[in-house]
Motif scaffolding. Structure first.
Motif, PDB file in Angstrom:
ATOM      1  N   LEU A  27       0.870  -1.231   0.035  1.00 23.42           N
ATOM      2  CA  LEU A  27      -0.036  -0.189   0.016  1.00 23.42           C
ATOM      3  C   LEU A  27       0.941   1.190  -0.032  1.00 23.42           C
ATOM      4  CD1 LEU A  27      -2.916  -0.996   2.467  1.00 23.42           C
ATOM      5  CD2 LEU A  27      -3.106  -1.005   0.032  1.00 23.42           C
ATOM      6  N   TYR A  28       1.729   1.196   0.683  1.00 22.52           N
ATOM      7  CA  TYR A  28       2.843   2.295   0.703  1.00 22.52           C
ATOM      8  C   TYR A  28       3.381   2.635  -0.715  1.00 22.52           C
ATOM      9  CZ  TYR A  28       7.138   5.162   1.276  1.00 22.52           C
ATOM     10  OH  TYR A  28       8.216   5.966   1.261  1.00 22.52           O
ATOM     11  N   MET A  29       3.843   1.620  -1.346  1.00 26.13           N
ATOM     12  CA  MET A  29       4.502   1.754  -2.764  1.00 26.13           C
ATOM     13  C   MET A  29       3.592   2.415  -3.561  1.00 26.13           C
ATOM     14  SD  MET A  29       7.238  -1.551  -3.198  1.00 26.13           S
ATOM     15  CE  MET A  29       6.155  -2.665  -2.443  1.00 26.13           C
ATOM     16  N   LEU A  30       2.257   1.863  -3.418  1.00 29.66           N
ATOM     17  CA  LEU A  30       1.151   2.551  -4.111  1.00 29.66           C
ATOM     18  C   LEU A  30       0.497   3.972  -3.992  1.00 29.66           C
ATOM     19  CD1 LEU A  30      -1.029  -0.725  -4.603  1.00 29.66           C
ATOM     20  CD2 LEU A  30       0.494   0.248  -6.562  1.00 29.66           C
ATOM     21  N   LYS A  31       0.450   4.155  -2.652  1.00 25.27           N
ATOM     22  CA  LYS A  31      -0.194   5.231  -2.088  1.00 25.27           C
ATOM     23  C   LYS A  31       0.452   6.037  -1.353  1.00 25.27           C
ATOM     24  CE  LYS A  31      -4.517   4.236  -0.677  1.00 25.27           C
ATOM     25  NZ  LYS A  31      -5.744   3.783  -0.290  1.00 25.27           N
ATOM     26  N   PHE A  49      -2.714   5.505   3.465  1.00 20.48           N
ATOM     27  CA  PHE A  49      -3.658   4.595   3.756  1.00 20.48           C
ATOM     28  C   PHE A  49      -3.875   4.289   5.220  1.00 20.48           C
ATOM     29  CE2 PHE A  49       0.592   2.804   3.823  1.00 20.48           C
ATOM     30  CZ  PHE A  49       0.848   1.962   4.815  1.00 20.48           C
ATOM     31  N   THR A  50      -4.995   3.595   5.550  1.00 25.70           N
ATOM     32  CA  THR A  50      -5.319   3.616   6.911  1.00 25.70           C
ATOM     33  C   THR A  50      -4.888   1.974   7.699  1.00 25.70           C
ATOM     34  OG1 THR A  50      -7.351   2.455   6.428  1.00 25.70           O
ATOM     35  CG2 THR A  50      -7.094   5.039   6.408  1.00 25.70           C
ATOM     36  N   ALA A  51      -4.682   2.200   8.796  1.00 23.79           N
ATOM     37  CA  ALA A  51      -4.539   0.857   9.472  1.00 23.79           C
ATOM     38  C   ALA A  51      -5.375  -0.451   9.025  1.00 23.79           C
ATOM     39  CB  ALA A  51      -4.343   1.140  11.161  1.00 23.79           C
ATOM     40  N   GLY A  85     -17.472  -4.996   6.090  1.00 28.21           N
ATOM     41  CA  GLY A  85     -18.563  -4.125   6.676  1.00 28.21           C
ATOM     42  C   GLY A  85     -17.688  -2.737   7.232  1.00 28.21           C
ATOM     43  N   ALA A  86     -16.811  -2.822   8.228  1.00 28.16           N
ATOM     44  CA  ALA A  86     -16.072  -1.969   8.899  1.00 28.16           C
ATOM     45  C   ALA A  86     -15.369  -1.141   7.836  1.00 28.16           C
ATOM     46  CB  ALA A  86     -14.988  -2.317  10.051  1.00 28.16           C
ATOM     47  N   LEU A  87     -14.814  -1.740   6.631  1.00 23.22           N
ATOM     48  CA  LEU A  87     -14.126  -1.107   5.553  1.00 23.22           C
ATOM     49  C   LEU A  87     -14.902  -0.239   4.989  1.00 23.22           C
ATOM     50  CD1 LEU A  87     -11.322  -0.760   4.194  1.00 23.22           C
ATOM     51  CD2 LEU A  87     -11.643  -2.740   2.754  1.00 23.22           C
ATOM     52  N   ALA A  88     -16.096  -0.869   4.321  1.00 23.27           N
ATOM     53  CA  ALA A  88     -17.112  -0.192   3.729  1.00 23.27           C
ATOM     54  C   ALA A  88     -17.544   1.119   4.423  1.00 23.27           C
ATOM     55  CB  ALA A  88     -18.288  -1.117   3.321  1.00 23.27           C
ATOM     56  N   LYS A  89     -17.708   1.034   5.807  1.00 19.48           N
ATOM     57  CA  LYS A  89     -18.252   2.281   6.434  1.00 19.48           C
ATOM     58  C   LYS A  89     -17.238   3.260   6.254  1.00 19.48           C
ATOM     59  CE  LYS A  89     -20.006   3.742  11.165  1.00 19.48           C
ATOM     60  NZ  LYS A  89     -20.465   3.142  12.397  1.00 19.48           N
ATOM     61  N   GLU A  90     -15.833   2.977   6.543  1.00 17.39           N
ATOM     62  CA  GLU A  90     -14.824   3.972   6.404  1.00 17.39           C
ATOM     63  C   GLU A  90     -14.651   4.328   5.211  1.00 17.39           C
ATOM     64  OE1 GLU A  90     -10.645   3.185   8.501  1.00 17.39           O
ATOM     65  OE2 GLU A  90     -10.341   2.617   6.463  1.00 17.39           O
TER      66      GLU A  90
END
Length: 447
Positions: free
Chosen positions: A210-214, A218-220, A341-346
């Motif tokens: 994720l770091y190399m892409l973004k 990015f979030t935890a 579900g939690a990711l979708a909410k975030e």
């Protein structure tokens, strides 16, 4: 072009085989038995997939799916590292290679080797990734893997120590190769910026990707769920197409890079690693054609259209629903959905997540009605939610199948080592029966 068309027509005609002959000679098409169970072709200590049981009469009894890595149930493994608040892909990679869970010290040593191996040789990244660019990242990945052969002075050494060394190197380098290949592709063909970030030694493989892409954006939770996705895709028994490809090629006593490149060619196919892309396409089609996502009657009516080959790609399939082995549930899907579900909410995508859940819930009943009351036990598989999860994280669709490859290389490597080092190993060579009549040679002037 007329010549090509004629050749193509002749090739298709000469390739056609009467399907009745398969039954006549008891041929297991797709290496499947008549009841769609897999034909037993080998033994393994690595992974086990359980989706049904057999009773005393040989009848298939549906059960909730179970997936085992080296004898450990996947749910227990994921619950274990998640309860300790850490990522698990490196630990699972160690388990698949070594056959046992690592101690804290062993895992630290394993991680240290991965950190060193993540840095790609400059000549490789420059010549095979950044200069020799391509439109498809899976092809670029396979090409780069073959390029690694030329940089490995011990490429043809099949000793267990060298096989493990090569395996760790590939596990470490796959995320870097994929990230660099993506930026090279989008710079060349999408006229966007090329960004090259070196992996950070303080991050896990998932977080580093994720770091190399973004960068740091990015979030935890995103890193945690990507790590989970990698764990869930790391292994799925020896019979899946790409792992079986690894074993077939390895049985010929070829090098590690050739066998892994062959597996990548298999995984690229939309019937295997590209399946989650089909789910995304189908769900986009549903979103465009279903006006009220909360109206389950309207959703089910459109699922019936899909089954009647009147929607999306007219295949008659509801992608992401059903599996060759799992019946009541796919444990990978269950575990990924728990976090989705939690990711979708975030990500502000709760409405879309609810639509996914509705399709998952309604699809089995839609199948039942379409079949005229013929009940078949089916459930969502891991492909159903994996693409949605990657979308929530903000990953481009071009990376969905390469992420599968990043995840699966520990399983491929473990199966290669087992195939090459087992005392019972021999070249894999199943039989094909010729059904062509013998013909007499005709001289050119008489044809």
């Amino acid at each position: 072009m007329v010549v090509i068309k004629k050749l193509a027509e002749a090739a298709v005609q000469s390739s056609d085989i009467d399907k009745a002959l398969y039954d006549k000679f008891n041929v297991k098409r797709g290496l499947r038995n008549a009841d769609f169970t897999g034909v037993l072709v080998g033994l393994t200590n690595i992974g086990n997939v359980v989706g049904y049981e057999k009773d005393a009469e040989g009848n298939t009894i549906p059960v909730h799916g179970r997936l085992y890595y080296r004898g450990y149930e996947i749910t227990d493994l994921t619950r274990g590292f998640q309860a300790e608040g850490r990522h698990g892909f490196e630990e699972i990679s160690y388990l698949l290679l070594a056959g046992k869970l690592p101690t804290k010290e062993e895992l630290a040593e394993f991680d240290a080797i991965i950190k060193v191996e993540q840095e790609l040789p400059f000549s490789l990244s420059k010549n095979l990734i950044l200069s020799l660019r391509g439109r498809n990242i899976m092809n670029m990945l396979a090409r780069t893997v073959l390029g690694l052969y030329t940089l490995d002075k011990d490429a043809e050494d099949y000793s267990p120590e060298n096989l493990v060394k090569q395996s760790i190197s590939l596990i470490a380098r796959f995320p870097v190769i994929v990230a660099y290949a993506y930026f090279a592709m989008r710079h060349s063909f999408q006229r966007r910026s090329m960004v090259i970030r070196h992996p950070r030694p303080d991050l896990s493989l998932a977080a580093n990707f994720l770091y190399m892409l973004k960068g740091d954006k990015f979030t935890a939770l995103e890193a945690e769920i990507l790590d989970l996705a990698l764990v869930l895709h790391a292994e799925h028994g020896g019979g899946n197409n790409s792992t079986f490809t690894t074993r077939v090629v390895s049985s010929a006593q070829t090098d590690t890079y050739s066998s892994i490149a062959a597996a990548l060619g298999s995984l690229k196919g939309e019937l295997h690693g590209g399946a989650n892309m089909k789910v995304i396409g189908m769900m986009n089609d549903i979103k465009q054609n279903v006006k009220d996502w909360k109206d389950e009657a309207e959703v089910e009516a459109y699922l019936q259209k899909l089954l009647r080959k009147e929607g999306y790609d007219h295949s008659g399939k509801i992608y992401g629903i059903g599996h060759a082995i799992y019946t009541l549930s796919d444990p990978r899907c269950v575990l990924l959905k728990e976090k989705a579900g939690a990711l979708a909410k975030e990500a502000g995508m709760e409405d879309e997540f609810n639509l996914y859940q509705a399709v998952e819930r309604l699809a089995p009943e839609a199948f039942y009605k379409f079949k005229g009351g013929q009940r078949k036990t089916i459930a969502a598989n891991v492909d159903f939610y994996s693409g949605f999860v990657y979308k929530c994280i903000g990953l481009p669709e071009e990376l969905y199948t390469p992420i599968f490859a990043i995840a699966r290389v520990p399983g491929w490597a473990a199966h290669r080592i087992e195939e090459v080092t087992s005392s019972s190993a021999r070249i894999i060579r199943p039989a094909y029966k010729s059904v062509t009549n013998q013909r007499v040679y005709v001289p050119m002037q008489k044809r």
